[in-house]
Design an enzyme around this catalytic site. Structure first.
Site, PDB file in Angstrom:
ATOM      1  N   ALA A  54       1.238  -1.378   0.091  1.00 34.10           N
ATOM      2  CA  ALA A  54       0.053   0.028  -0.059  1.00 34.10           C
ATOM      3  C   ALA A  54       0.774   1.092  -0.145  1.00 34.10           C
ATOM      4  O   ALA A  54       0.715   2.322  -0.748  1.00 34.10           O
ATOM      5  CB  ALA A  54      -0.994  -0.031   1.472  1.00 34.10           C
ATOM      6  N   ARG A  89      -5.208   0.079  -9.089  1.00 31.61           N
ATOM      7  CA  ARG A  89      -5.797  -1.293  -7.691  1.00 31.61           C
ATOM      8  C   ARG A  89      -6.300  -0.323  -7.009  1.00 31.61           C
ATOM      9  O   ARG A  89      -6.243   0.509  -6.388  1.00 31.61           O
ATOM     10  CB  ARG A  89      -4.003  -1.457  -6.904  1.00 31.61           C
ATOM     11  CG  ARG A  89      -2.543  -2.386  -7.987  1.00 31.61           C
ATOM     12  CD  ARG A  89      -2.570  -2.936  -7.007  1.00 31.61           C
ATOM     13  NE  ARG A  89      -3.100  -4.392  -6.574  1.00 31.61           N
ATOM     14  CZ  ARG A  89      -2.708  -5.169  -5.655  1.00 31.61           C
ATOM     15  NH1 ARG A  89      -1.032  -4.282  -5.320  1.00 31.61           N
ATOM     16  NH2 ARG A  89      -2.785  -6.144  -5.190  1.00 31.61           N
ATOM     17  N   ASP A 246      -4.074  -2.181   4.098  1.00 35.30           N
ATOM     18  CA  ASP A 246      -4.292  -1.406   2.288  1.00 35.30           C
ATOM     19  C   ASP A 246      -5.316  -0.330   3.127  1.00 35.30           C
ATOM     20  O   ASP A 246      -5.323   0.559   2.233  1.00 35.30           O
ATOM     21  CB  ASP A 246      -4.899  -2.018   1.610  1.00 35.30           C
ATOM     22  CG  ASP A 246      -3.205  -4.050   1.327  1.00 35.30           C
ATOM     23  OD1 ASP A 246      -3.294  -4.395   1.879  1.00 35.30           O
ATOM     24  OD2 ASP A 246      -3.191  -2.649   0.267  1.00 35.30           O
TER      25      ASP A 246
HETATM   26  O1  MRU Z   1      -1.812  -6.811  -3.394  1.00 36.13           O
HETATM   27  P1  MRU Z   1      -0.080  -6.515  -1.848  1.00 36.13           P
HETATM   28  O2  MRU Z   1       0.952  -7.694  -2.238  1.00 36.13           O
HETATM   29  O3  MRU Z   1      -0.218  -5.388  -2.248  1.00 36.13           O
HETATM   30  O4  MRU Z   1      -0.767  -7.184  -0.933  1.00 36.13           O
HETATM   31  C1  MRU Z   1       0.111  -6.202  -0.139  1.00 36.13           C
HETATM   32  C2  MRU Z   1      -0.645  -6.086   1.780  1.00 36.13           C
HETATM   33  O5  MRU Z   1      -1.920  -6.653   1.897  1.00 36.13           O
HETATM   34  C3  MRU Z   1       0.194  -5.363   3.286  1.00 36.13           C
HETATM   35  O6  MRU Z   1       0.082  -6.113   3.704  1.00 36.13           O
HETATM   36  C4  MRU Z   1      -0.383  -4.084   2.915  1.00 36.13           C
HETATM   37  O7  MRU Z   1      -0.284  -3.676   1.743  1.00 36.13           O
HETATM   38  C5  MRU Z   1       0.323  -3.275   4.193  1.00 36.13           C
HETATM   39  S1  MRU Z   1       1.745  -2.620   3.093  1.00 36.13           S
HETATM   40  C6  MRU Z   1       2.466  -2.463   4.262  1.00 36.13           C
END
Ligand code: MRU
Length: 363
Positions: A54, A89, A246
């Site tokens: 995120a 996204r 996120d």
């Molecule tokens: O689909 P992704 O790999 O982008 O998902 C990432 C996550 O779910 C993380 O746990 C979240 O973004 C927190 S990152 C500091």
């Protein structure tokens, strides 16, 4: 973060007309970087998850928008590219937060000044993310230290066992991470710890990225099949869970990688503290329930196929499911606030309640 003695960030400027990222689709088998020269390349990198996490996609979106402003600083282009990047996204709020911050910073400025201002603002977003991750690390360290002190007085194993899901380390932020930042500080401080790393199907961010990070930093860790966490909690082998997020809604609900909710349920059932680490840019004050968070639906191929390295060193994708079967693939789930022990932010720690979140912003 250091890999083989070299310091990396997950995104970095190259002059003022390009920026670099680590191609996360090539990890853990290869550390490859990419140079992105326009907003379309940034959007492609976010969509294909060459870059992800995120906070990091917020910074990448900001640099992408800055490149678009360099090409055409008009209001129309600013809005068009803002919207195009925001659509890549849907769940992580940080992308929208960073793009809005860029647009707000530029719209009232003269066109001829916008390119330089945009580059500066994108760099500020990235630098602030690093500072927030460091502060999250310091605040989370206090919690880990308390647990370690408690365990030090016990006769049995004094190692603090922490379970994490997905990747919320330096690869998901500009540097240091959210959930992993306290872990790195605790390790550097000499606290004996071990991390249970959920593999995180279907894309395996735990097995491929979190394990890569922890290994590079010398942190003791073990990869678990996603279904194993509850078993280790029942056996008393998990002292705490820390995950990233996120999006956190104003009531304290938490969207994070699919499977987080089940870990929170198991943690509650076993009295294991369940913490969520986040920069305050991850709070969505406009939503008062996690039920309203848009959940990204990803390609069924991520469930039906898997990438891996063959004995000859080449990386390939194989089919793992019964031919002809379909698959559902929600990228995220929502953990209700009642299952969350607390939030660890750059502003301090707080309860997962509306009052707790508001207390982070004293008037
Ligand atoms: O689909 P992704 O790999 O982008 O998902 C990432 C996550 O779910 C993380 O746990 C979240 O973004 C927190 S990152 C500091």
């Amino acid at each position: 973060m250091k890999i083989n003695g070299t310091h990396y960030r997950s995104v970095w400027p190259i002059g003022e007309d390009a920026f670099g990222i680590i191609d996360q689709t090539r990890l853990p088998h290869e550390l490859a970087t990419l140079t992105l020269r326009n907003a379309e390349a940034a959007a492609h990198a976010i969509l294909t998850m060459q870059t992800r996490g995120a906070p990091l996609i917020g910074a990448v979106g900001a640099y992408g928008l800055a490149l678009a402003v360099r090409e055409d600083p008009s209001d129309d282009n600013l809005t068009k590219v803002h919207d195009m990047l925001a659509e890549t996204r849907p769940t992580a709020i940080n992308l929208r937060w960073a793009l809005k911050r860029m647009r707000d910073a530029l719209l009232n400025q003269p066109r001829e000044a916008r390119a330089a201002l945009a580059w500066k603002e994108a760099a500020a977003i990235a630098d602030e993310d690093v500072a927030m991750s460091q502060a999250i690390g310091r605040n989370g360290l206090k919690i880990i230290r308390e647990l370690a002190d408690k365990k030090a007085g016990q006769k049995k194993d004094k190692t603090v066992n922490i379970l994490t899901h997905c990747n919320a380390g330096w690869l998901a932020t500009v540097d240091y991470g959210t959930a992993l930042a306290p872990i790195y500080l605790a390790h550097d401080d000499g606290i004996p710890l071990h991390v249970w790393v959920d593999e995180t199907r279907p894309r395996n961010q735990g097995a491929s990225l979190t394990a890569f990070e922890l290994g590079s930093h010398g942190v003791d860790h073990t990869i678990l099949a996603d279904n194993a966490g509850g078993h280790f909690m029942q056996a008393g082998e998990v002292d705490m869970v820390i995950v990233g997020t996120d999006r956190v809604t104003a009531n304290g609900d938490v969207a994070n990688k699919i499977g987080t909710y089940l870990k929170a349920l198991a943690a509650k059932d076993n009295d294991v503290p369940f913490y969520v680490a986040l920069p305050s840019s991850t709070i969505d004050w406009t939503l008062d329930s996690g039920r309203n968070i848009p959940i990204e639906e990803r390609s069924p191929d991520e469930v039906l196929k898997m990438a891996g390295r063959l004995p000859d060193g080449s990386v390939t994708v194989v089919e793992i499911a019964a031919p002809g079967s379909g698959a559902a693939n929600p990228g995220f789930d929502v953990t209700p606030a009642r299952l969350v022990t607390g939030f660890i932010t750059e502003r301090g720690t707080c309860a997962a309640t509306p009052e707790g979140l508001r207390s982070l912003f004293p008037k």
